[in-house]
Write a protein that holds these residues in place. Structure first.
Motif, short mmCIF file in Angstrom:
data_model
loop_
_atom_site.label_atom_id
_atom_site.label_comp_id
_atom_site.label_asym_id
_atom_site.label_seq_id
_atom_site.Cartn_x
_atom_site.Cartn_y
_atom_site.Cartn_z
N PHE A 4 37.15 35.56 38.76
CA PHE A 4 38.08 35.08 39.78
C PHE A 4 38.20 36.09 40.92
N VAL A 5 38.42 37.35 40.57
CA VAL A 5 38.58 38.40 41.59
C VAL A 5 37.31 38.52 42.43
N HIS A 6 36.16 38.47 41.78
CA HIS A 6 34.89 38.57 42.52
C HIS A 6 34.76 37.41 43.50
N ALA A 7 34.98 36.18 43.02
CA ALA A 7 34.85 35.01 43.90
C ALA A 7 35.89 35.04 45.01
N ALA A 8 37.13 35.40 44.69
CA ALA A 8 38.19 35.45 45.70
C ALA A 8 37.87 36.49 46.77
N THR A 9 37.28 37.60 46.36
CA THR A 9 36.89 38.63 47.32
C THR A 9 35.83 38.11 48.28
N ASP A 10 34.95 37.25 47.79
CA ASP A 10 33.90 36.67 48.64
C ASP A 10 34.44 35.61 49.60
N VAL A 11 35.47 34.87 49.19
CA VAL A 11 35.87 33.69 49.99
C VAL A 11 37.11 33.89 50.85
N TRP A 12 37.88 34.94 50.65
CA TRP A 12 39.19 34.98 51.30
C TRP A 12 39.13 34.92 52.82
N ARG A 13 38.05 35.37 53.42
CA ARG A 13 37.94 35.33 54.88
C ARG A 13 37.79 33.90 55.41
N TRP A 14 37.37 32.99 54.54
CA TRP A 14 37.13 31.60 54.94
C TRP A 14 38.29 30.68 54.64
N VAL A 15 39.25 31.13 53.86
CA VAL A 15 40.36 30.28 53.45
C VAL A 15 41.68 30.88 53.95
N ASP A 16 42.69 30.04 54.03
CA ASP A 16 43.99 30.53 54.48
C ASP A 16 44.72 31.30 53.39
N TYR A 17 44.60 30.83 52.16
CA TYR A 17 45.30 31.46 51.04
C TYR A 17 44.45 31.41 49.78
N ILE A 165 39.80 23.34 44.26
CA ILE A 165 39.57 24.14 43.06
C ILE A 165 38.07 24.15 42.80
N SER A 166 37.56 23.05 42.26
CA SER A 166 36.17 23.03 41.80
C SER A 166 35.16 23.16 42.94
N THR A 167 35.49 22.68 44.13
CA THR A 167 34.55 22.77 45.25
C THR A 167 34.13 24.22 45.50
N ILE A 168 35.04 25.15 45.31
CA ILE A 168 34.72 26.57 45.50
C ILE A 168 34.46 27.26 44.17
N TRP A 169 35.39 27.11 43.23
CA TRP A 169 35.36 27.96 42.03
C TRP A 169 34.25 27.61 41.05
N THR A 170 33.69 26.40 41.11
CA THR A 170 32.57 26.08 40.22
C THR A 170 31.23 26.14 40.95
N SER A 171 31.27 26.50 42.20
CA SER A 171 30.04 26.60 42.99
C SER A 171 29.23 27.84 42.57
N ASN A 172 27.92 27.73 42.66
CA ASN A 172 27.06 28.89 42.44
C ASN A 172 27.20 29.91 43.56
N ASN A 173 27.68 29.45 44.72
CA ASN A 173 27.88 30.33 45.86
C ASN A 173 29.25 30.02 46.48
N PRO A 174 30.32 30.58 45.91
CA PRO A 174 31.68 30.28 46.40
C PRO A 174 31.86 30.58 47.88
N GLU A 175 31.26 31.64 48.38
CA GLU A 175 31.42 31.98 49.79
C GLU A 175 30.82 30.91 50.70
N LEU A 176 29.63 30.43 50.36
CA LEU A 176 29.00 29.36 51.13
C LEU A 176 29.84 28.08 51.06
N ALA A 177 30.36 27.77 49.89
CA ALA A 177 31.20 26.57 49.73
C ALA A 177 32.45 26.67 50.60
N ALA A 178 33.09 27.85 50.61
CA ALA A 178 34.30 28.04 51.42
C ALA A 178 33.98 27.97 52.91
#
Length: 196
Positions: A4-17, A165-178
């Protein structure tokens, strides 16, 4: 927690929260997750945690998000929890109105489309989302089965954003999904402007 922390670190710039929504976590565990995100560079004001008014004492995040059980048991106005940003999950127009009256800053409404997290529940659909959006004055965030392909539809219905949830968190590339979701939101805003 590490994934979770790894994925959140990758995506936070693309999401509001980043919403820490693990309902099985204790308060202490939620705070640990939030502190781990902060250590990895996620700004604390971008972290929202499911929880209670006890979270306000810890100051490691930007807001709390409550379900319906909390709104009915809480005996004060929601918006007075040390002025944290307070969101509430709702599933009907009546619940939305109660949450707004109690001082919620925003609502999660859904699930709008079929969702892996609600496999045995009928989706509420765009018409009910639109009804809630037109009957309350606070922002409504659509949740449930949201992907790039239906961002324009939920925005047309009046949703101010999407919780996924799943659109980002189950993606093989969460940053690209975000990033793809952010582009879809930006594009839907361009076409919603008058004169375009």
């Amino acid at each position: 927690m590490n994934s979770f922390v790894h994925a959140a670190t990758d995506v936070w710039r693309w999401v509001d929260y980043i919403h820490i929504r693990e309902k099985k976590l204790t308060l202490e565990q939620q705070i640990q997750w939030a502190q781990s995100l902060k250590k990895k560079g996620v700004p604390s004001n971008r972290i929202i945690m499911n929880g209670s008014d006890q979270l306000a004492k810890h100051g490691v995040f930007g807001g709390v998000h409550w379900g319906q059980a909390a709104i009915h048991s809480y005996d004060k106005e929601l918006g007075r929890v040390d002025r944290l940003r307070v969101g509430v999950s709702v599933h009907s127009l009546e619940e939305a109105k109660v949450a707004e009256e109690r001082g919620a800053d925003y609502l999660f409404y859904g699930h709008v489309y079929a969702s892996p997290s609600k496999p045995n529940c009928e989706p509420r659909g765009l018409a009910s989302l639109a009804e809630v959006c037109t009957k309350v004055s606070i922002p409504v965030i659509a949740i449930g089965g949201i992907g790039t392909e239906n961002i324009a539809a939920i925005r047309t219905a009046g949703a101010k954003g999407a919780a996924v949830i799943s659109t980002i968190w189950t993606s093989n590339n969460p940053e690209l999904a975000a990033a793809s979701l952010r582009r879809a939101i930006t594009n839907s805003q361009k076409y919603a402007e008058p004169g375009r």
